[in-house]
Design a protein around this motif. Structure first.
Motif, PDB file in Angstrom:
ATOM      1  N   ARG A   1       4.461 179.792  11.722  1.00  0.00           N
ATOM      2  CA  ARG A   1       3.543 179.518  10.616  1.00  0.00           C
ATOM      3  C   ARG A   1       4.385 178.965   9.462  1.00  0.00           C
ATOM      4  O   ARG A   1       5.192 179.676   8.869  1.00  0.00           O
ATOM      5  CB  ARG A   1       2.824 180.792  10.202  1.00  0.00           C
ATOM      6  CG  ARG A   1       1.693 180.597   9.206  1.00  0.00           C
ATOM      7  CD  ARG A   1       0.877 181.883   9.071  1.00  0.00           C
ATOM      8  NE  ARG A   1      -0.333 181.643   8.298  1.00  0.00           N
ATOM      9  CZ  ARG A   1      -0.445 181.932   6.998  1.00  0.00           C
ATOM     10  NH1 ARG A   1       0.579 182.465   6.355  1.00  0.00           N
ATOM     11  NH2 ARG A   1      -1.583 181.701   6.367  1.00  0.00           N
ATOM     12  N   ALA A   2       4.216 177.682   9.175  1.00  0.00           N
ATOM     13  CA  ALA A   2       5.065 177.010   8.189  1.00  0.00           C
ATOM     14  C   ALA A   2       4.259 176.618   6.963  1.00  0.00           C
ATOM     15  O   ALA A   2       3.055 176.340   7.036  1.00  0.00           O
ATOM     16  CB  ALA A   2       5.698 175.759   8.807  1.00  0.00           C
TER      17      ALA A   2
ATOM     18  N   VAL B   1       5.435 160.462  -0.094  1.00  0.00           N
ATOM     19  CA  VAL B   1       5.786 160.710   1.308  1.00  0.00           C
ATOM     20  C   VAL B   1       5.168 161.993   1.849  1.00  0.00           C
ATOM     21  O   VAL B   1       5.384 162.338   3.008  1.00  0.00           O
ATOM     22  CB  VAL B   1       7.321 160.757   1.492  1.00  0.00           C
ATOM     23  CG1 VAL B   1       7.949 159.433   1.080  1.00  0.00           C
ATOM     24  CG2 VAL B   1       7.941 161.921   0.739  1.00  0.00           C
ATOM     25  N   ALA B   2       4.392 162.700   1.034  1.00  0.00           N
ATOM     26  CA  ALA B   2       3.885 164.011   1.444  1.00  0.00           C
ATOM     27  C   ALA B   2       3.042 163.933   2.709  1.00  0.00           C
ATOM     28  O   ALA B   2       3.186 164.763   3.622  1.00  0.00           O
ATOM     29  CB  ALA B   2       3.091 164.635   0.303  1.00  0.00           C
ATOM     30  N   ASP B   3       2.143 162.959   2.803  1.00  0.00           N
ATOM     31  CA  ASP B   3       1.282 162.856   3.994  1.00  0.00           C
ATOM     32  C   ASP B   3       2.114 162.557   5.242  1.00  0.00           C
ATOM     33  O   ASP B   3       1.843 163.104   6.318  1.00  0.00           O
ATOM     34  CB  ASP B   3       0.228 161.761   3.785  1.00  0.00           C
ATOM     35  CG  ASP B   3      -0.833 162.166   2.763  1.00  0.00           C
ATOM     36  OD1 ASP B   3      -0.927 163.367   2.457  1.00  0.00           O
ATOM     37  OD2 ASP B   3      -1.541 161.259   2.273  1.00  0.00           O
ATOM     38  N   THR B   4       3.114 161.693   5.106  1.00  0.00           N
ATOM     39  CA  THR B   4       3.978 161.381   6.246  1.00  0.00           C
ATOM     40  C   THR B   4       4.749 162.621   6.693  1.00  0.00           C
ATOM     41  O   THR B   4       4.859 162.898   7.899  1.00  0.00           O
ATOM     42  CB  THR B   4       4.976 160.271   5.857  1.00  0.00           C
ATOM     43  OG1 THR B   4       4.248 159.097   5.504  1.00  0.00           O
ATOM     44  CG2 THR B   4       5.925 159.958   7.005  1.00  0.00           C
ATOM     45  N   VAL B   5       5.273 163.366   5.743  1.00  0.00           N
ATOM     46  CA  VAL B   5       6.020 164.581   6.075  1.00  0.00           C
ATOM     47  C   VAL B   5       5.118 165.576   6.798  1.00  0.00           C
ATOM     48  O   VAL B   5       5.497 166.144   7.829  1.00  0.00           O
ATOM     49  CB  VAL B   5       6.613 165.207   4.796  1.00  0.00           C
ATOM     50  CG1 VAL B   5       7.152 166.609   5.082  1.00  0.00           C
ATOM     51  CG2 VAL B   5       7.716 164.318   4.223  1.00  0.00           C
TER      52      VAL B   5
ATOM     53  N   ARG C   1       3.548 168.735  11.701  1.00  0.00           N
ATOM     54  CA  ARG C   1       2.494 169.456  12.441  1.00  0.00           C
ATOM     55  C   ARG C   1       2.761 169.589  13.933  1.00  0.00           C
ATOM     56  O   ARG C   1       2.506 170.658  14.507  1.00  0.00           O
ATOM     57  CB  ARG C   1       1.136 168.796  12.178  1.00  0.00           C
ATOM     58  CG  ARG C   1       0.559 169.133  10.817  1.00  0.00           C
ATOM     59  CD  ARG C   1      -0.914 168.771  10.677  1.00  0.00           C
ATOM     60  NE  ARG C   1      -1.417 169.250   9.412  1.00  0.00           N
ATOM     61  CZ  ARG C   1      -1.494 168.518   8.305  1.00  0.00           C
ATOM     62  NH1 ARG C   1      -1.106 167.232   8.339  1.00  0.00           N
ATOM     63  NH2 ARG C   1      -1.949 169.033   7.181  1.00  0.00           N
ATOM     64  N   PRO C   2       3.287 168.577  14.620  1.00  0.00           N
ATOM     65  CA  PRO C   2       3.495 168.741  16.063  1.00  0.00           C
ATOM     66  C   PRO C   2       4.605 169.728  16.444  1.00  0.00           C
ATOM     67  O   PRO C   2       4.660 170.153  17.594  1.00  0.00           O
ATOM     68  CB  PRO C   2       3.876 167.314  16.523  1.00  0.00           C
ATOM     69  CG  PRO C   2       3.373 166.407  15.459  1.00  0.00           C
ATOM     70  CD  PRO C   2       3.505 167.176  14.195  1.00  0.00           C
ATOM     71  N   VAL C   3       5.478 170.102  15.504  1.00  0.00           N
ATOM     72  CA  VAL C   3       6.596 170.969  15.872  1.00  0.00           C
ATOM     73  C   VAL C   3       6.432 172.401  15.349  1.00  0.00           C
ATOM     74  O   VAL C   3       7.324 173.230  15.533  1.00  0.00           O
ATOM     75  CB  VAL C   3       7.948 170.384  15.385  1.00  0.00           C
ATOM     76  CG1 VAL C   3       8.224 169.051  16.038  1.00  0.00           C
ATOM     77  CG2 VAL C   3       7.980 170.263  13.866  1.00  0.00           C
TER      78      VAL C   3
ATOM     79  N   GLU D   1      14.225 164.024   9.240  1.00  0.00           N
ATOM     80  CA  GLU D   1      14.735 163.857  10.604  1.00  0.00           C
ATOM     81  C   GLU D   1      15.711 164.973  10.957  1.00  0.00           C
ATOM     82  O   GLU D   1      15.707 165.499  12.078  1.00  0.00           O
ATOM     83  CB  GLU D   1      15.406 162.486  10.751  1.00  0.00           C
ATOM     84  CG  GLU D   1      14.457 161.307  10.604  1.00  0.00           C
ATOM     85  CD  GLU D   1      13.304 161.363  11.595  1.00  0.00           C
ATOM     86  OE1 GLU D   1      13.523 161.755  12.759  1.00  0.00           O
ATOM     87  OE2 GLU D   1      12.176 161.037  11.191  1.00  0.00           O
ATOM     88  N   VAL D   2      16.571 165.345   9.997  1.00  0.00           N
ATOM     89  CA  VAL D   2      17.503 166.454  10.223  1.00  0.00           C
ATOM     90  C   VAL D   2      16.739 167.747  10.448  1.00  0.00           C
ATOM     91  O   VAL D   2      17.053 168.539  11.349  1.00  0.00           O
ATOM     92  CB  VAL D   2      18.466 166.587   9.024  1.00  0.00           C
ATOM     93  CG1 VAL D   2      19.347 167.830   9.167  1.00  0.00           C
ATOM     94  CG2 VAL D   2      19.331 165.343   8.891  1.00  0.00           C
ATOM     95  N   LEU D   3      15.709 167.985   9.633  1.00  0.00           N
ATOM     96  CA  LEU D   3      14.904 169.199   9.744  1.00  0.00           C
ATOM     97  C   LEU D   3      14.185 169.267  11.083  1.00  0.00           C
ATOM     98  O   LEU D   3      14.179 170.311  11.757  1.00  0.00           O
ATOM     99  CB  LEU D   3      13.898 169.260   8.593  1.00  0.00           C
ATOM    100  CG  LEU D   3      12.901 170.420   8.624  1.00  0.00           C
ATOM    101  CD1 LEU D   3      13.615 171.757   8.513  1.00  0.00           C
ATOM    102  CD2 LEU D   3      11.869 170.279   7.508  1.00  0.00           C
ATOM    103  N   LEU D   4      13.576 168.168  11.513  1.00  0.00           N
ATOM    104  CA  LEU D   4      12.846 168.158  12.779  1.00  0.00           C
ATOM    105  C   LEU D   4      13.779 168.429  13.957  1.00  0.00           C
ATOM    106  O   LEU D   4      13.438 169.183  14.879  1.00  0.00           O
ATOM    107  CB  LEU D   4      12.136 166.820  12.963  1.00  0.00           C
ATOM    108  CG  LEU D   4      10.987 166.532  11.984  1.00  0.00           C
ATOM    109  CD1 LEU D   4      10.494 165.102  12.148  1.00  0.00           C
ATOM    110  CD2 LEU D   4       9.837 167.512  12.172  1.00  0.00           C
TER     111      LEU D   4
END
Length: 281
Positions: free
Chosen positions: A2-3, A19-23, A28-30, A96-99
């Motif tokens: 739960r993030a 960039v909020a919507d892109t982030v 969401r998928p991860v 990208e690093v976070l994902l």
């Protein structure tokens, strides 16, 4: 998992909002559940902050108090914690690093500084640099590092050193101080390496003290700060400690700032707390 994604839309002159919507779409998928807002929800397993140093400071305090891992997406003008952790200084690069870290289950434990009930991740400063940071915090123009330069010029006009007592677990001494910086990491003020050797995972603070300096000497010293060359100046002293108390002598109330955010002026005791924060990186 739960993030929560905390967005500070004004950070970086609107960079976070753009960039909020892109982030959110990439996150969401991860994760199993994603809550997006301007503050953290309850019951989180991960808090991702999209904003500048002020937003990061408040996220660090929340994560330390609740034992929640932090994801860091810098979108401000300073980005000093991201710089200290060698993260990309743009939010999509850091994403990208976070994902990757989320997919691979990678975490990093960091020390934090504790000043009463205030946690900090980067630097606590007292004296001239704290007065500069307070003024820069209040300025609305210019944006970016130049705001700090304007604040420096304004504070130089009213500059004076202060008699200060500094105590660590090893020693106690008094000096006329221009500034005292207690670094959990190296940088403050948008990339100024005030404590160049500070590491956030060694259980110790690096402390930089600048003693009495005339206004002319201070003007000559300031450019050296951005290059990290100030440690060779005769007015500069450095030390390492787990605990530091800074107190004005004779009733002097020193201005204080942590992570670029003002604290009430006065004496302060700071402690390094090893492994107090988990960062997904």
């Amino acid at each position: 998992m739960r993030a929560g994604l905390v967005v500070h839309p004004g950070s970086g002159s609107g960079a976070a909002a753009r960039v909020a919507d892109t982030v959110a779409a990439r996150l969401r998928p991860v994760v199993d559940e994603l809550h997006v807002g301007t503050g953290p929800a309850s019951g989180l397993d991960l808090l991702v902050v999209l904003g500048g140093d002020g937003a990061v400071h408040h996220a660090v305090r929340y994560c330390a108090a609740h034992g929640v891992p932090l994801g860091l997406l810098p979108a401000g003008n300073g980005n000093d914690l991201a710089r200290a952790l060698d993260l990309p200084l743009d939010p999509l690069g850091a994403l990208e690093v976070l994902l990757t870290a989320l997919r691979e289950g990678r975490r990093r434990r960091l020390d934090l500084g504790s000043a009463g009930d205030a946690w900090f991740a980067t630097v606590l400063c007292a004296g001239f640099d704290a007065a500069v940071a307070r003024r820069a915090h209040a300025l609305r123009w210019p944006r970016g590092p130049r705001r700090y330069d304007v604040a420096v010029l304004a504070e130089l006009a009213r500059f004076r050193s202060h008699p200060v007592a500094v105590r660590t677990e090893h020693e106690r001494f008094e000096l006329d101080a221009t500034l005292v910086a207690v670094g959990n990491t190296a940088y403050y003020g948008g990339g100024i390496p005030i404590c160049p050797s500070a590491r956030p995972d060694d259980g110790l603070f690096d402390v930089t003290l600048v003693g009495r300096a005339s206004r002319a000497n201070l003007v000559r010293l300031l450019p050296k700060l951005r290059a990290g060359a100030h440690l060779r100046h005769p007015a500069v002293r450095t030390l390492r400690a787990r605990e530091v108390r800074i107190e004005g002598i004779g009733g002097t109330a020193l201005p204080l700032v942590v992570d670029g955010e003002p604290l009430p002026a006065g004496p302060v005791t700071v402690r390094c707390v090893p492994g107090a924060l988990t960062v997904v990186a």
